[in-house]
Structures are given as structure tokens and as C-alpha cells.
Design an enzyme around this catalytic site. Structure first.
Site, PDB file in Angstrom:
ATOM      1  N   HIS A   1      38.409  46.876  29.951  1.00  0.00           N
ATOM      2  CA  HIS A   1      37.251  46.563  30.183  1.00  0.00           C
ATOM      3  C   HIS A   1      36.574  47.569  31.384  1.00  0.00           C
ATOM      4  O   HIS A   1      37.475  48.293  32.003  1.00  0.00           O
ATOM      5  CB  HIS A   1      36.930  45.165  30.816  1.00  0.00           C
ATOM      6  CG  HIS A   1      37.965  44.817  31.975  1.00  0.00           C
ATOM      7  ND1 HIS A   1      39.209  44.568  31.923  1.00  0.00           N
ATOM      8  CD2 HIS A   1      37.587  44.951  33.523  1.00  0.00           C
ATOM      9  CE1 HIS A   1      39.639  44.335  33.238  1.00  0.00           C
ATOM     10  NE2 HIS A   1      38.630  44.589  33.962  1.00  0.00           N
TER      11      HIS A   1
ATOM     12  N   ARG B   1      44.796  41.192  30.934  1.00  0.00           N
ATOM     13  CA  ARG B   1      43.153  41.522  30.665  1.00  0.00           C
ATOM     14  C   ARG B   1      42.978  42.663  29.764  1.00  0.00           C
ATOM     15  O   ARG B   1      43.557  43.549  29.436  1.00  0.00           O
ATOM     16  CB  ARG B   1      43.043  41.999  32.162  1.00  0.00           C
ATOM     17  CG  ARG B   1      42.863  41.145  33.189  1.00  0.00           C
ATOM     18  CD  ARG B   1      41.670  40.217  33.636  1.00  0.00           C
ATOM     19  NE  ARG B   1      40.613  40.172  32.499  1.00  0.00           N
ATOM     20  CZ  ARG B   1      39.236  40.285  32.852  1.00  0.00           C
ATOM     21  NH1 ARG B   1      39.125  41.186  33.673  1.00  0.00           N
ATOM     22  NH2 ARG B   1      38.438  40.156  31.834  1.00  0.00           N
TER      23      ARG B   1
ATOM     24  N   HIS C   1      33.843  47.590  34.564  1.00  0.00           N
ATOM     25  CA  HIS C   1      33.034  46.778  35.578  1.00  0.00           C
ATOM     26  C   HIS C   1      31.776  47.774  35.486  1.00  0.00           C
ATOM     27  O   HIS C   1      31.782  48.773  36.111  1.00  0.00           O
ATOM     28  CB  HIS C   1      33.767  46.522  36.938  1.00  0.00           C
ATOM     29  CG  HIS C   1      34.983  45.906  36.832  1.00  0.00           C
ATOM     30  ND1 HIS C   1      35.211  44.550  37.064  1.00  0.00           N
ATOM     31  CD2 HIS C   1      36.267  46.244  36.730  1.00  0.00           C
ATOM     32  CE1 HIS C   1      36.248  44.190  37.029  1.00  0.00           C
ATOM     33  NE2 HIS C   1      37.189  45.081  36.737  1.00  0.00           N
TER      34      HIS C   1
ATOM     35  N   TYR D   1      46.012  45.451  31.332  1.00  0.00           N
ATOM     36  CA  TYR D   1      46.887  45.325  32.527  1.00  0.00           C
ATOM     37  C   TYR D   1      47.412  43.714  32.554  1.00  0.00           C
ATOM     38  O   TYR D   1      46.565  43.077  32.500  1.00  0.00           O
ATOM     39  CB  TYR D   1      46.230  45.776  33.694  1.00  0.00           C
ATOM     40  CG  TYR D   1      45.029  45.525  34.042  1.00  0.00           C
ATOM     41  CD1 TYR D   1      44.795  44.317  35.024  1.00  0.00           C
ATOM     42  CD2 TYR D   1      43.885  46.060  33.975  1.00  0.00           C
ATOM     43  CE1 TYR D   1      43.808  43.660  35.516  1.00  0.00           C
ATOM     44  CE2 TYR D   1      42.602  45.555  34.670  1.00  0.00           C
ATOM     45  CZ  TYR D   1      42.754  44.306  35.240  1.00  0.00           C
ATOM     46  OH  TYR D   1      41.513  43.819  35.881  1.00  0.00           O
TER      47      TYR D   1
ATOM     48  N   TYR E   1      44.478  50.646  38.579  1.00  0.00           N
ATOM     49  CA  TYR E   1      43.494  51.167  39.244  1.00  0.00           C
ATOM     50  C   TYR E   1      43.975  51.924  40.493  1.00  0.00           C
ATOM     51  O   TYR E   1      45.250  51.711  40.713  1.00  0.00           O
ATOM     52  CB  TYR E   1      42.682  49.861  39.862  1.00  0.00           C
ATOM     53  CG  TYR E   1      41.834  48.986  39.009  1.00  0.00           C
ATOM     54  CD1 TYR E   1      40.701  49.310  38.813  1.00  0.00           C
ATOM     55  CD2 TYR E   1      42.358  47.675  38.456  1.00  0.00           C
ATOM     56  CE1 TYR E   1      39.818  48.454  37.973  1.00  0.00           C
ATOM     57  CE2 TYR E   1      41.777  47.052  37.369  1.00  0.00           C
ATOM     58  CZ  TYR E   1      40.208  47.407  37.076  1.00  0.00           C
ATOM     59  OH  TYR E   1      39.712  46.535  36.332  1.00  0.00           O
TER      60      TYR E   1
END
Length: 245
Positions: free
Chosen positions: A165, A162, A167, A152, A113
Site C-alpha cells: 500500500h 500488511r 499512504h 510487511y 520503511y
């Protein structure tokens, strides 16, 4: 000693075997931080007007069409697989939810991120912020052009990853009605190992969080298309994360 993925998967399997398959479990021990974060008291009513005085305000003219294309960045193109995610926002009766503000945020193709809180050793992409927004049209449709996010690591247990995906955040008629969820990609092997996704013990409900590949929205030599409809209410509602209120 750090918990292994095998131990986490065993915990998940035991809970699923004992679960009636109803609402997602807020207290889900394999997802370690839920032990501290899940609500333990009855909800309290608050004055929505007080929250609205401090909430952000936007008008239709404030949301520019270019904000739905996360690949348009100053100075260059982002790295990774271009995708288009589109769909409709519907109510429980299948009616379109018009002029709904839809926001997304995601990791880059390397699974990182663009946020100071993410310090894991994957490269940042100077041409990808990972955030976008749009308004649904008269038919409840939304569309984003982006880069497929990478998986990640996270610190829930040893070798925890994870799945890829995106959000999603949606608003009702005001900013006190914010709804948040996650969209996953088809065929992701990490989904079965992920305590966050597996806290949804109803397979049908989890499946509603997985986008479908849509070849009709793929573009020749440019991007791949995915369709994901969001249903806000009713028996086929998309699972939405509980608010912190």
C-alpha cells in the site's frame, strides 16, 4: 497464546455478516490496537487559528517537480519494480480540486520503511526514502513515479502481513484540514486477510481504495502504470482515515 490468522479471519467474517455496510468501523476488534486508539468521546471544537500558528507553511514555489519522482536519489537507483501512480483529486460533484498538496509515503520493495521505528529484518534501500509530494494541476491531476512497495509483517496477530500500500495525505485550504488514506494494488491476496482494510465493511467503499492497472501510462521497458482517483466528499468519496483531533 497468539491469535492465529484463521481466528482473525473468523472474527472479520462475523462482523461483516452483522454489519449494515455503512461507515467504516472505528472500533474493529480484529484490528487489535483500535481497542485503545478509537475515539470514545464526542468531538470537541478547537480554535483553528491556534493550530495554524504552529503549522507548517508552504508556497507553490516550495514544491519542486522532482519531489514527485521517488526514484531520483543521489548515488544510484532504487531496487524494485518502477511504477507510476496517477489520478485526479475531485469533490463530490466531480469538479477538480486544484493546487492541492498531495504527499505520499511508503515502504520499499522489501516492505521496509526508511524510519527508525521499522526494525523488521528486511533490507533498507540506500537509494529510496519512500516519501514524495506534488501539487495537483488545474484539472486536479497528480502523478508520482515510485517503486512498488512490498508487503510487511506487523504484530497484530501471528503471521500477520500488511498488503502492499501507499499512504496518501491531502490538505484542504489549510493545514488543519489534513486527510489521510491508503491506496492498495489490484489482485492482492493479502487484502482479504488484513484487519485494517477489512474494517471497511462496505465492499464498494473498500474497492475505491484499490488502484486500477493503467496500461496507457505504462512505459516500454521502464515502468507500470496505475490510476487512482481520490474523491473527497459525497456518496462515492474515498475512505479517509479519521483524524486524531
Amino acid at each position: 497464546m497468539t491469535t492465529s490468522q484463521h481466528e482473525i479471519s473468523d472474527e472479520i467474517a462475523k462482523i461483516h455478516a452483522d454489519s449494515p455496510g455503512g461507515a467504516p468501523l472505528l472500533d474493529f476488534p480484529p484490528y487489535r490496537s483500535t481497542l485503545l486508539r478509537h475515539p470514545t468521546k464526542e468531538p470537541r471544537h478547537v480554535d483553528p487559528e491556534g493550530a495554524e500558528l504552529l503549522a507548517p507553511v508552504f508556497g507553490h514555489s516550495d514544491v519542486a517537480p522532482v519531489e514527485a519522482d521517488l526514484t531520483v536519489q543521489r548515488g544510484g537507483d532504487p531496487i524494485g519494480e518502477r511504477i507510476r501512480v496517477h489520478g485526479r483529486v475531485l469533490d463530490g460533484d466531480g469538479r477538480p480540486v486544484r493546487r492541492q498538496l498531495v504527499e505520499i509515503w511508503q515502504a520499499n520493495a522489501a516492505g521496509r520503511y526508511s524510519h527508525q521505528g521499522d526494525q523488521h529484518p528486511a533490507p533498507l534501500d540506500p537509494h529510496f526514502t519512500g516519501v514524495g509530494r506534488c501539487l495537483t494541476d488545474d484539472d486536479g491531476r497528480y502523478s508520482f513515479t515510485s517503486i512498488k512497495p512490498g508487503p510487511y509483517p506487523w504484530r497484530n496477530h501471528h503471521n500477520a502481513w500488511r498488503p502492499a500500500h501507499i499512504h496518501f495525505s491531502l490538505f484542504g485550504t489549510d493545514f488543519t484540514q489534513r486527510l489521510i488514506t491508503q491506496m492498495y494494488f489490484p489482485g492482492d491476496q493479502l487484502l482479504a486477510l488484513d484487519p485494517i482494510a477489512q474494517s471497511i465493511t462496505d465492499p464498494a467503499a473498500l474497492n475505491r481504495l484499490i488502484a486500477a492497472y493503467d496500461h496507457s501510462r505504462s512505459e516500454h521497458e521502464w515502468l507500470l502504470g496505475y490510476r487512482w482517483d481520490i474523491v473527497l466528499t459525497g456518496s462515492h468519496a474515498t475512505y479517509l482515515e479519521p483524524s486524531d483531533d
